[in-house]
Design an enzyme around this catalytic site. Structure first.
Site, mmCIF file in Angstrom:
data_model
loop_
_atom_site.group_PDB
_atom_site.id
_atom_site.type_symbol
_atom_site.label_atom_id
_atom_site.label_comp_id
_atom_site.label_asym_id
_atom_site.label_seq_id
_atom_site.Cartn_x
_atom_site.Cartn_y
_atom_site.Cartn_z
ATOM 1 N N LYS A 188 2.228 1.966 1.410
ATOM 2 C CA LYS A 188 2.766 0.757 2.048
ATOM 3 C C LYS A 188 1.742 -0.355 1.972
ATOM 4 O O LYS A 188 0.548 -0.148 1.740
ATOM 5 C CB LYS A 188 3.166 1.021 3.500
ATOM 6 C CG LYS A 188 2.046 1.517 4.416
ATOM 7 C CD LYS A 188 1.143 0.428 4.985
ATOM 8 C CE LYS A 188 0.079 0.958 5.912
ATOM 9 N NZ LYS A 188 -0.968 -0.045 6.258
ATOM 10 N N ASP A 248 0.686 4.806 12.096
ATOM 11 C CA ASP A 248 1.693 4.305 11.168
ATOM 12 C C ASP A 248 2.533 5.414 10.545
ATOM 13 O O ASP A 248 3.354 5.147 9.674
ATOM 14 C CB ASP A 248 1.048 3.453 10.066
ATOM 15 C CG ASP A 248 -0.001 4.219 9.269
ATOM 16 O OD1 ASP A 248 -0.334 5.357 9.644
ATOM 17 O OD2 ASP A 248 -0.504 3.672 8.265
#
Length: 294
Positions: free
Chosen positions: A8, A138
């Protein structure tokens, strides 16, 4: 079963406040990056096994997030009176660690997803997210393949685009563009990055900022870690500036690591790679970003 845990990038990252639990309240947007991934194999086995290859760091393999995810799954099932069968986990690392790309977090969550599928456990996405949150701030993001705004310590998610990628979950349009990631050979740990953090509340939220015209993003959308990491490692600032020289409409550090990225309407010539140090990793792909108007 073979899975491909993707990485990401962060569009902006605001450090808002220090929390009583020692973490920080954040406001950021995670975007999935396809094409740059680790390879995770999960197979039934007579006993638990784990093998690691590729771009790995020194340390006890048993501490790898993949193994910790398996144990989290085992504890979750035990509370339901069920057991997790023994399995062999094989992880090949391609996404660099300490780069702010979330590779380890993706590995952990994809382990949970893979175990759920392989052994037909019937667990929901909500259960996967609940197991993943203690593994990393995350980790929950990787439970569904869609951009998300993250608040809290990075684990409170608001999906910006639906999991199909076709129907906006909030009032955003999308912009198709080229993504170029450059990663110098630096491993920046999360404690290193937060050591110089200076929280600042009261700023426009990330959704507000993303709705600005793209031309205003460089002045308005910041990653707060740049303020402390750039002076320590000047090469990071040099790479960001080079992206703008090459025509990026936006460039930034990703997360709290060493990866920087540029967003381009049109990629520069192939020989532009020579503008960056030869020991840097380089990756390019196309990406859809949430935005207001061009």
């Amino acid at each position: 079963m073979i899975l491909f845990p993707y990485c990401k990038i962060n569009l902006g990252l605001q450090i808002l406040a220090k929390r009583p639990d020692g973490f920080h309240d954040l406001d950021t947007v995670f975007l999935p990056v396809k094409g740059w991934y680790d390879v995770l194999e999960i197979l039934p086995a007579a006993q638990d096994e784990f093998t690691l290859s590729g771009a790995v760091l020194e340390g006890d393999p048993a501490d790898n997030l993949v193994c910790r995810a398996r144990e989290a799954m085992r504890r979750h099932l035990a509370r339901q009176g069920r057991t997790l069968p023994m399995c062999r986990l094989g992880l090949h690392k391609a996404v660099p660690a300490g780069a702010g790309l979330g590779g380890g977090s993706s590995d952990a969550t994809h382990t949970l997803i893979g175990l759920n599928r392989l052994f037909e456990l019937g667990l929901s996405i909500a259960e996967i997210e609940a197991m993943s949150r203690p593994l990393g701030s995350d980790c929950a993001f990787f439970s569904a393949d869609a951009p998300a705004r993250a608040t809290g310590k990075g684990d409170r998610l608001e999906r910006i685009v639906s999991a199909t990628g076709k129907v906006p979950a909030t009032a955003f349009g999308s912009t198709e563009c080229h993504l170029w990631i450059i990663v110098p050979p630096l491993h920046i740990s999360t404690p290193q990055a937060y050591a110089g953090a200076r929280p600042q509340a009261g700023r426009p939220s990330m959704p507000e900022l993303l709705r600005l015209p793209l031309g205003e993003w460089p002045r308005q959308i910041e990653n707060d870690f740049e303020k402390t990491l750039f002076p320590q490692w000047p090469v990071l600032q040099e790479i960001k500036e080079k992206f703008y020289e090459l025509g990026a409409f936006y460039a930034s550090l990703s997360g709290s690591g060493s990866a920087l990225f540029g967003l381009f309407h049109h990629l520069p010539a192939e020989n532009a790679r020579q503008a960056f140090p030869s020991d840097c990793l380089s990756f390019q792909t196309r990406i859809s970003i949430p935005s207001g108007r061009n």
